[in-house]
Design a protein around this motif. Structure first.
Motif, PDB file in Angstrom:
ATOM      1  N   SER A   1       0.864  -1.169   0.000  1.00  0.00           N
ATOM      2  CA  SER A   1       0.000   0.000   0.000  1.00  0.00           C
ATOM      3  C   SER A   1       0.908   1.228   0.000  1.00  0.00           C
ATOM      4  O   SER A   1       1.598   1.493   0.987  1.00  0.00           O
ATOM      5  N   ALA A   2       0.939   1.964  -1.099  1.00  0.00           N
ATOM      6  CA  ALA A   2       1.891   3.062  -1.236  1.00  0.00           C
ATOM      7  C   ALA A   2       1.242   4.253  -1.914  1.00  0.00           C
ATOM      8  O   ALA A   2       0.363   4.109  -2.761  1.00  0.00           O
ATOM      9  N   GLU A   3       1.700   5.436  -1.526  1.00  0.00           N
ATOM     10  CA  GLU A   3       1.235   6.665  -2.157  1.00  0.00           C
ATOM     11  C   GLU A   3       2.382   7.660  -2.151  1.00  0.00           C
ATOM     12  O   GLU A   3       3.325   7.551  -1.357  1.00  0.00           O
ATOM     13  N   MET A   4       2.323   8.605  -3.066  1.00  0.00           N
ATOM     14  CA  MET A   4       3.324   9.658  -3.141  1.00  0.00           C
ATOM     15  C   MET A   4       2.700  10.974  -2.717  1.00  0.00           C
ATOM     16  O   MET A   4       1.493  11.185  -2.882  1.00  0.00           O
ATOM     17  N   VAL A   5       3.517  11.848  -2.140  1.00  0.00           N
ATOM     18  CA  VAL A   5       2.992  13.119  -1.655  1.00  0.00           C
ATOM     19  C   VAL A   5       4.065  14.192  -1.807  1.00  0.00           C
ATOM     20  O   VAL A   5       5.195  14.040  -1.347  1.00  0.00           O
ATOM     21  N   TYR A   6       3.693  15.268  -2.479  1.00  0.00           N
ATOM     22  CA  TYR A   6       4.613  16.391  -2.665  1.00  0.00           C
ATOM     23  C   TYR A   6       4.663  17.226  -1.396  1.00  0.00           C
ATOM     24  O   TYR A   6       3.648  17.505  -0.764  1.00  0.00           O
ATOM     25  N   ALA A   7       5.857  17.650  -1.024  1.00  0.00           N
ATOM     26  CA  ALA A   7       6.012  18.662   0.016  1.00  0.00           C
ATOM     27  C   ALA A   7       7.452  19.157   0.019  1.00  0.00           C
ATOM     28  O   ALA A   7       8.391  18.367  -0.087  1.00  0.00           O
ATOM     29  N   ASP A   8       7.608  20.461   0.121  1.00  0.00           N
ATOM     30  CA  ASP A   8       8.905  21.065   0.401  1.00  0.00           C
ATOM     31  C   ASP A   8       9.020  21.109   1.920  1.00  0.00           C
ATOM     32  O   ASP A   8       8.325  21.897   2.574  1.00  0.00           O
ATOM     33  N   VAL A   9       9.854  20.244   2.488  1.00  0.00           N
ATOM     34  CA  VAL A   9       9.875  20.102   3.951  1.00  0.00           C
ATOM     35  C   VAL A   9      10.374  21.351   4.663  1.00  0.00           C
ATOM     36  O   VAL A   9      10.188  21.489   5.880  1.00  0.00           O
ATOM     37  N   SER A  10      10.996  22.269   3.930  1.00  0.00           N
ATOM     38  CA  SER A  10      11.445  23.513   4.562  1.00  0.00           C
ATOM     39  C   SER A  10      10.286  24.486   4.790  1.00  0.00           C
ATOM     40  O   SER A  10      10.466  25.515   5.446  1.00  0.00           O
ATOM     41  N   LYS A  11       9.098  24.145   4.270  1.00  0.00           N
ATOM     42  CA  LYS A  11       7.925  25.003   4.410  1.00  0.00           C
ATOM     43  C   LYS A  11       6.887  24.341   5.309  1.00  0.00           C
ATOM     44  O   LYS A  11       6.375  23.271   5.005  1.00  0.00           O
ATOM     45  N   ARG A  12       6.551  24.997   6.402  1.00  0.00           N
ATOM     46  CA  ARG A  12       5.650  24.418   7.396  1.00  0.00           C
ATOM     47  C   ARG A  12       4.279  24.087   6.797  1.00  0.00           C
ATOM     48  O   ARG A  12       3.695  23.052   7.105  1.00  0.00           O
TER      49      ARG A  12
END
Length: 254
Positions: free
Chosen positions: A63-74
């Motif tokens: 069970s897998a999914e991808m998720v975008y996030a720039d971790v430097s942005k709260r």
């Protein structure tokens, strides 16, 4: 940020891995998937790699999914964790793997170089750990595994800002482990040696050969060597370990 939900085996334990599209992050996602975890693949710039990894994990039955996030942005991080909980209800294991590196003489490092290094390598870890702990503390369980480097232990010439950021990862790990241990949460760190990844692709053949010769085991590591160390720290067999630095490095730093 909009995603199409893919309902998987929500009762399995869930791992969220930052910077998971390539290298150590990708190998870690594969290792957890093979152990039956739900896997959240965070990416920022390598969307196609993340998609191929997600599809590959699903082909294995995970069970897998991808998720975008720039971790430097709260705001990105908060949205990523909200999505993770909507999809799988909780994040049981957080692997703070996202990071950048740069080789540069100290005298040539710019303020923007320095800020970028710490924004991703440290501030990103800070954002993700706080987001994960908001649920882990109330449930009195959870694992956070931070990825440092041997250069955070020993320091590297021409990588002062990178070495400093990775040393900060170690200090962060030890302090947070003391703070959240009473809540049943373990915080540990993996500090890899030289590993065959895209991040080290710029190293020339002579440099790699020198590093092999300096390593007592006579080899450069593979991403799965690090992934297995991370998996160990996430499993029940490591239940009495917290605040520690595990450094799979072939003996180059002892």
């Amino acid at each position: 940020m909009k995603h199409k939900l893919w309902k998987g085996h929500v009762m399995n334990r869930t791992v969220l891995i930052t910077g998971a599209s390539r290298g150590i992050g990708r190998a870690t996602a594969l290792a957890f998937a093979k152990e039956g975890y739900n896997v959240l693949i965070n990416y920022r710039t390598h969307e196609q790699d993340a998609q191929e990894l997600r599809d590959g994990l699903r082909a294995l039955g995970a069970s897998a999914e991808m998720v975008y996030a720039d971790v430097s942005k709260r705001e990105d991080v908060d949205e990523m964790f909200a999505y993770a909980r909507e999809l799988f209800f909780r994040v049981d294991v957080l692997v703070n793997n996202a990071g950048v590196a740069q080789q540069k003489l100290f005298s040539d490092i710019t303020e923007s170089d320095w800020d970028r290094m710490f924004d991703i390598n440290i501030k990103g870890m800070f954002h993700c750990a706080q987001a994960a702990l908001s649920q882990m503390v109330s449930e009195k369980r959870g694992k956070i595994i931070n990825v440092s480097s041997i250069w955070g232990i020993a320091g590297a010439s021409c990588e002062v800002h990178y070495s400093a950021s990775k040393a900060a990862v170690i200090g962060f790990t030890k302090a947070l482990a003391k703070e959240v241990g009473p809540s049943g949460i373990q915080v540990n760190c993996v500090a890899p040696g030289v590993v065959e990844t895209q991040m080290n692709a710029a190293l020339d053949t002579d440099t790699k050969e020198e590093l092999r010769e300096e390593t007592p085991l006579g080899c450069i590591g593979e991403p799965d060597d690090i992934a297995q160390a991370i998996l160990f720290l996430a499993e029940e067999r490591s239940k009495f370990i917290t605040g520690q630095v595990l450094s799979p490095n072939g003996g180059i730093v002892i």
